[in-house]
Design a protein around this motif. Structure first.
Motif, PDB file in Angstrom:
ATOM      1  N   GLY A 115      -2.825  38.692 -38.874  1.00 58.85           N
ATOM      2  CA  GLY A 115      -3.651  38.316 -37.708  1.00 58.85           C
ATOM      3  C   GLY A 115      -4.503  39.369 -37.302  1.00 58.85           C
ATOM      4  O   GLY A 115      -5.068  39.495 -36.039  1.00 58.85           O
ATOM      5  N   THR A 116      -4.562  40.645 -37.902  1.00 55.70           N
ATOM      6  CA  THR A 116      -5.496  41.480 -37.615  1.00 55.70           C
ATOM      7  C   THR A 116      -6.897  41.265 -37.455  1.00 55.70           C
ATOM      8  O   THR A 116      -7.325  41.811 -36.388  1.00 55.70           O
ATOM      9  CB  THR A 116      -5.414  42.845 -38.713  1.00 55.70           C
ATOM     10  OG1 THR A 116      -4.083  43.096 -38.947  1.00 55.70           O
ATOM     11  CG2 THR A 116      -6.069  44.016 -38.345  1.00 55.70           C
ATOM     12  N   PHE A 117      -7.620  40.442 -38.193  1.00 54.52           N
ATOM     13  CA  PHE A 117      -8.823  40.426 -38.374  1.00 54.52           C
ATOM     14  C   PHE A 117      -9.018  38.722 -37.618  1.00 54.52           C
ATOM     15  O   PHE A 117     -10.282  38.237 -37.725  1.00 54.52           O
ATOM     16  CB  PHE A 117      -9.399  40.528 -39.801  1.00 54.52           C
ATOM     17  CG  PHE A 117      -9.280  41.644 -40.140  1.00 54.52           C
ATOM     18  CD1 PHE A 117      -9.851  43.000 -39.655  1.00 54.52           C
ATOM     19  CD2 PHE A 117      -8.390  41.940 -40.865  1.00 54.52           C
ATOM     20  CE1 PHE A 117      -9.608  44.135 -39.976  1.00 54.52           C
ATOM     21  CE2 PHE A 117      -8.158  43.265 -41.673  1.00 54.52           C
ATOM     22  CZ  PHE A 117      -8.616  44.294 -41.185  1.00 54.52           C
ATOM     23  N   TYR A 118      -8.239  37.907 -37.361  1.00 53.98           N
ATOM     24  CA  TYR A 118      -8.350  36.669 -37.077  1.00 53.98           C
ATOM     25  C   TYR A 118      -6.911  35.883 -36.111  1.00 53.98           C
ATOM     26  O   TYR A 118      -6.075  36.650 -36.125  1.00 53.98           O
ATOM     27  CB  TYR A 118      -8.144  35.665 -38.540  1.00 53.98           C
ATOM     28  CG  TYR A 118      -7.186  35.939 -39.122  1.00 53.98           C
ATOM     29  CD1 TYR A 118      -5.897  35.337 -39.248  1.00 53.98           C
ATOM     30  CD2 TYR A 118      -7.369  36.676 -40.278  1.00 53.98           C
ATOM     31  CE1 TYR A 118      -4.874  35.645 -40.104  1.00 53.98           C
ATOM     32  CE2 TYR A 118      -6.151  37.190 -41.114  1.00 53.98           C
ATOM     33  CZ  TYR A 118      -5.026  36.498 -40.916  1.00 53.98           C
ATOM     34  OH  TYR A 118      -4.065  36.883 -41.712  1.00 53.98           O
ATOM     35  N   SER A 119      -7.431  34.677 -35.519  1.00 56.22           N
ATOM     36  CA  SER A 119      -6.297  34.402 -34.641  1.00 56.22           C
ATOM     37  C   SER A 119      -5.519  33.291 -35.634  1.00 56.22           C
ATOM     38  O   SER A 119      -6.314  32.577 -36.389  1.00 56.22           O
ATOM     39  CB  SER A 119      -7.000  33.385 -33.639  1.00 56.22           C
ATOM     40  OG  SER A 119      -6.043  32.608 -32.943  1.00 56.22           O
ATOM     41  N   VAL A 120      -4.190  33.435 -35.745  1.00 53.57           N
ATOM     42  CA  VAL A 120      -3.556  32.357 -36.569  1.00 53.57           C
ATOM     43  C   VAL A 120      -3.631  30.995 -36.212  1.00 53.57           C
ATOM     44  O   VAL A 120      -3.389  30.069 -37.103  1.00 53.57           O
ATOM     45  CB  VAL A 120      -1.876  32.632 -36.484  1.00 53.57           C
ATOM     46  CG1 VAL A 120      -1.780  34.140 -37.050  1.00 53.57           C
ATOM     47  CG2 VAL A 120      -1.592  32.584 -35.171  1.00 53.57           C
ATOM     48  N   GLU A 121      -4.118  30.455 -35.362  1.00 52.79           N
ATOM     49  CA  GLU A 121      -4.312  29.173 -34.782  1.00 52.79           C
ATOM     50  C   GLU A 121      -5.432  28.224 -35.854  1.00 52.79           C
ATOM     51  O   GLU A 121      -5.455  27.358 -35.664  1.00 52.79           O
ATOM     52  CB  GLU A 121      -4.926  28.980 -33.381  1.00 52.79           C
ATOM     53  CG  GLU A 121      -4.017  29.411 -32.337  1.00 52.79           C
ATOM     54  CD  GLU A 121      -2.482  28.644 -32.469  1.00 52.79           C
ATOM     55  OE1 GLU A 121      -2.629  27.404 -32.661  1.00 52.79           O
ATOM     56  OE2 GLU A 121      -1.434  29.078 -32.575  1.00 52.79           O
ATOM     57  N   GLY A 122      -6.271  29.324 -36.253  1.00 52.77           N
ATOM     58  CA  GLY A 122      -7.400  28.744 -37.347  1.00 52.77           C
ATOM     59  C   GLY A 122      -6.756  28.673 -38.596  1.00 52.77           C
ATOM     60  O   GLY A 122      -7.458  28.162 -39.565  1.00 52.77           O
ATOM     61  N   LEU A 123      -5.505  29.020 -39.075  1.00 52.46           N
ATOM     62  CA  LEU A 123      -5.135  28.790 -40.252  1.00 52.46           C
ATOM     63  C   LEU A 123      -4.360  27.450 -40.811  1.00 52.46           C
ATOM     64  O   LEU A 123      -4.014  26.712 -39.820  1.00 52.46           O
ATOM     65  CB  LEU A 123      -3.944  29.950 -40.514  1.00 52.46           C
ATOM     66  CG  LEU A 123      -4.587  31.484 -40.164  1.00 52.46           C
ATOM     67  CD1 LEU A 123      -2.918  32.172 -40.128  1.00 52.46           C
ATOM     68  CD2 LEU A 123      -5.459  32.017 -41.237  1.00 52.46           C
ATOM     69  N   PRO A 124      -4.356  27.149 -42.117  1.00 52.74           N
ATOM     70  CA  PRO A 124      -3.756  26.129 -42.219  1.00 52.74           C
ATOM     71  C   PRO A 124      -2.244  26.219 -42.195  1.00 52.74           C
ATOM     72  O   PRO A 124      -1.805  27.247 -41.699  1.00 52.74           O
ATOM     73  CB  PRO A 124      -3.650  26.211 -43.914  1.00 52.74           C
ATOM     74  CG  PRO A 124      -4.899  26.900 -44.186  1.00 52.74           C
ATOM     75  CD  PRO A 124      -5.109  28.026 -43.121  1.00 52.74           C
ATOM     76  N   TRP A 141       0.636  25.715 -43.289  1.00 57.94           N
ATOM     77  CA  TRP A 141       1.498  26.610 -44.270  1.00 57.94           C
ATOM     78  C   TRP A 141       1.378  27.840 -44.254  1.00 57.94           C
ATOM     79  O   TRP A 141       2.293  28.786 -44.436  1.00 57.94           O
ATOM     80  CB  TRP A 141       1.559  26.185 -45.959  1.00 57.94           C
ATOM     81  CG  TRP A 141       0.113  26.323 -46.546  1.00 57.94           C
ATOM     82  CD1 TRP A 141      -0.896  25.636 -46.358  1.00 57.94           C
ATOM     83  CD2 TRP A 141      -0.350  27.655 -47.158  1.00 57.94           C
ATOM     84  NE1 TRP A 141      -2.053  26.239 -46.845  1.00 57.94           N
ATOM     85  CE2 TRP A 141      -1.605  27.516 -47.415  1.00 57.94           C
ATOM     86  CE3 TRP A 141       0.395  28.906 -47.228  1.00 57.94           C
ATOM     87  CZ2 TRP A 141      -2.466  28.380 -48.101  1.00 57.94           C
ATOM     88  CZ3 TRP A 141      -0.099  29.648 -48.036  1.00 57.94           C
ATOM     89  CH2 TRP A 141      -1.686  29.644 -48.507  1.00 57.94           C
ATOM     90  N   PHE A 142       0.149  28.319 -44.032  1.00 57.51           N
ATOM     91  CA  PHE A 142      -0.219  29.852 -43.843  1.00 57.51           C
ATOM     92  C   PHE A 142       0.243  30.310 -42.455  1.00 57.51           C
ATOM     93  O   PHE A 142       0.758  31.589 -42.444  1.00 57.51           O
ATOM     94  CB  PHE A 142      -1.588  30.023 -44.148  1.00 57.51           C
ATOM     95  CG  PHE A 142      -2.214  31.574 -44.498  1.00 57.51           C
ATOM     96  CD1 PHE A 142      -1.043  32.615 -44.466  1.00 57.51           C
ATOM     97  CD2 PHE A 142      -3.270  31.935 -44.684  1.00 57.51           C
ATOM     98  CE1 PHE A 142      -1.447  33.762 -44.892  1.00 57.51           C
ATOM     99  CE2 PHE A 142      -3.834  33.208 -45.003  1.00 57.51           C
ATOM    100  CZ  PHE A 142      -2.710  34.014 -45.158  1.00 57.51           C
ATOM    101  N   ARG A 143       0.023  29.486 -41.582  1.00 59.29           N
ATOM    102  CA  ARG A 143       0.537  29.846 -40.328  1.00 59.29           C
ATOM    103  C   ARG A 143       1.930  30.196 -40.237  1.00 59.29           C
ATOM    104  O   ARG A 143       2.331  31.109 -39.517  1.00 59.29           O
ATOM    105  CB  ARG A 143       0.201  28.692 -39.293  1.00 59.29           C
ATOM    106  CG  ARG A 143       0.401  29.198 -37.992  1.00 59.29           C
ATOM    107  CD  ARG A 143      -0.086  28.039 -36.675  1.00 59.29           C
ATOM    108  NE  ARG A 143      -1.384  27.433 -37.309  1.00 59.29           N
ATOM    109  CZ  ARG A 143      -1.476  26.055 -37.149  1.00 59.29           C
ATOM    110  NH1 ARG A 143      -0.568  25.410 -37.054  1.00 59.29           N
ATOM    111  NH2 ARG A 143      -2.519  25.612 -37.590  1.00 59.29           N
ATOM    112  N   THR A 144       2.785  29.441 -40.938  1.00 56.52           N
ATOM    113  CA  THR A 144       4.274  29.361 -40.954  1.00 56.52           C
ATOM    114  C   THR A 144       4.531  30.959 -41.505  1.00 56.52           C
ATOM    115  O   THR A 144       5.420  31.294 -41.058  1.00 56.52           O
ATOM    116  CB  THR A 144       4.788  28.136 -41.665  1.00 56.52           C
ATOM    117  OG1 THR A 144       4.509  27.112 -41.031  1.00 56.52           O
ATOM    118  CG2 THR A 144       6.359  28.469 -41.810  1.00 56.52           C
ATOM    119  N   LEU A 145       3.805  31.017 -42.838  1.00 56.56           N
ATOM    120  CA  LEU A 145       4.375  32.282 -43.444  1.00 56.56           C
ATOM    121  C   LEU A 145       3.897  33.523 -42.558  1.00 56.56           C
ATOM    122  O   LEU A 145       4.694  34.414 -42.452  1.00 56.56           O
ATOM    123  CB  LEU A 145       3.347  32.407 -44.465  1.00 56.56           C
ATOM    124  CG  LEU A 145       3.872  31.605 -45.838  1.00 56.56           C
ATOM    125  CD1 LEU A 145       2.997  31.752 -46.847  1.00 56.56           C
ATOM    126  CD2 LEU A 145       5.305  31.968 -46.180  1.00 56.56           C
TER     127      LEU A 145
END
Length: 261
Positions: free
Chosen positions: A191-200, A202-206
């Motif tokens: 999450g250095t360069f992005y907000s995790v809310e915009g991730l898929p 499965w990627f958010r879980t990781l």
């Protein structure tokens, strides 16, 4: 084991080791303090020039303000890791690790001495970068205590991982492999360069399994009052992981793993 003649804690030895670790990085401050500021500035400049003008607000704040705490935290943890890992590995390769192990220092005192250097370097880098960003992009401090606590935990966590890496590594290419395939991905995919809310999903879980995510999220909350998760929960996660990592360091020093052979 009886009480040592200088007491249960060798304060002089602990102070000497901590001072040595601090002097190691302050004596080459252009590499250890000035260079991280330059790198953080380059990251901000590149992202601002590349996508800053076309990128809208993130989590209700300008993109550059969202990005800055992540870059600060990433720089802090990389420097804390380097401080302990390089100190230990260079001592092993040069053969002078015996100068650290022979004095009457307990495993806990050894861990604390090395951690003092990592903590001092991490906090120093954080303060310098924040001051630079405060001047250049108007970065403030919404919750100073949270920001400081997360920065300190980040320095201790990665300093501990650096100790483990320095203990298990026998040569520089092994250390490089740990840095390139473990530490760098943990830092960049957090999450250095992005907000995790915009991730898929499965990627958010990781991402939520990555302790560095909670460090960056916590520092971001402390600086701009924005976070993806509860900062209190982040403190619990990072505090627990840091304790486990430092416990492993203590066990490795106590056993003399790859240090006394």
């Amino acid at each position: 084991m009886g009480v040592r003649r200088f007491g249960r804690v060798n304060w002089l030895g602990l102070y000497t080791l901590a001072l040595r670790e601090v002097v190691r990085f302050t004596s080459v401050w252009t590499q250890t303090l000035l260079a991280p500021l330059m790198m953080a500035g380059l990251f901000l400049a590149i992202f601002t020039l590349a996508i800053g003008a076309s990128r809208g607000d993130v989590m209700g704040v300008p993109f550059i303000h969202f990005l800055a705490p992540g870059i600060l935290t990433m720089t802090v943890i990389q420097n804390a890791f380097t401080n302990t890992s390089s100190s230990l590995l260079v001592s092993k390769i040069q053969g002078n690790i015996v100068d650290t192990l022979m004095p009457p220092l307990s495993p806990l005192e050894l861990v604390l001495g090395y951690m003092a250097g990592a903590l001092a370097r991490g906090v120093s880098v954080a303060v310098i970068i924040w001051l630079g960003m405060a001047v250049s992009v108007g970065l403030g401090l919404a919750h100073p205590v949270y920001a400081l606590v997360f920065v300190m935990l980040g320095a201790l966590l990665l300093g501990g991982l650096g100790l483990i890496a320095g203990i298990v590594s026998q040569k520089f290419d092994q250390m490089a492999a740990i840095t390139n395939f473990i530490i760098t991905p943990l830092a960049f995919l957090s999450g250095t360069f992005y907000s995790v809310e915009g991730l898929p999903a499965w990627f958010r879980t990781l991402t939520h399994l990555n302790p560095v995510f909670y460090l960056i999220d916590g520092v971001r909350y402390g600086i701009i009052d924005r976070s993806d998760t509860s900062p209190v929960f982040g403190l619990l996660v990072v505090g627990s992981v840091t304790f486990v990592v430092l416990l492993i360091c203590w066990v490795l020093f106590k056993r003399g793993t790859k240090l006394k052979s």
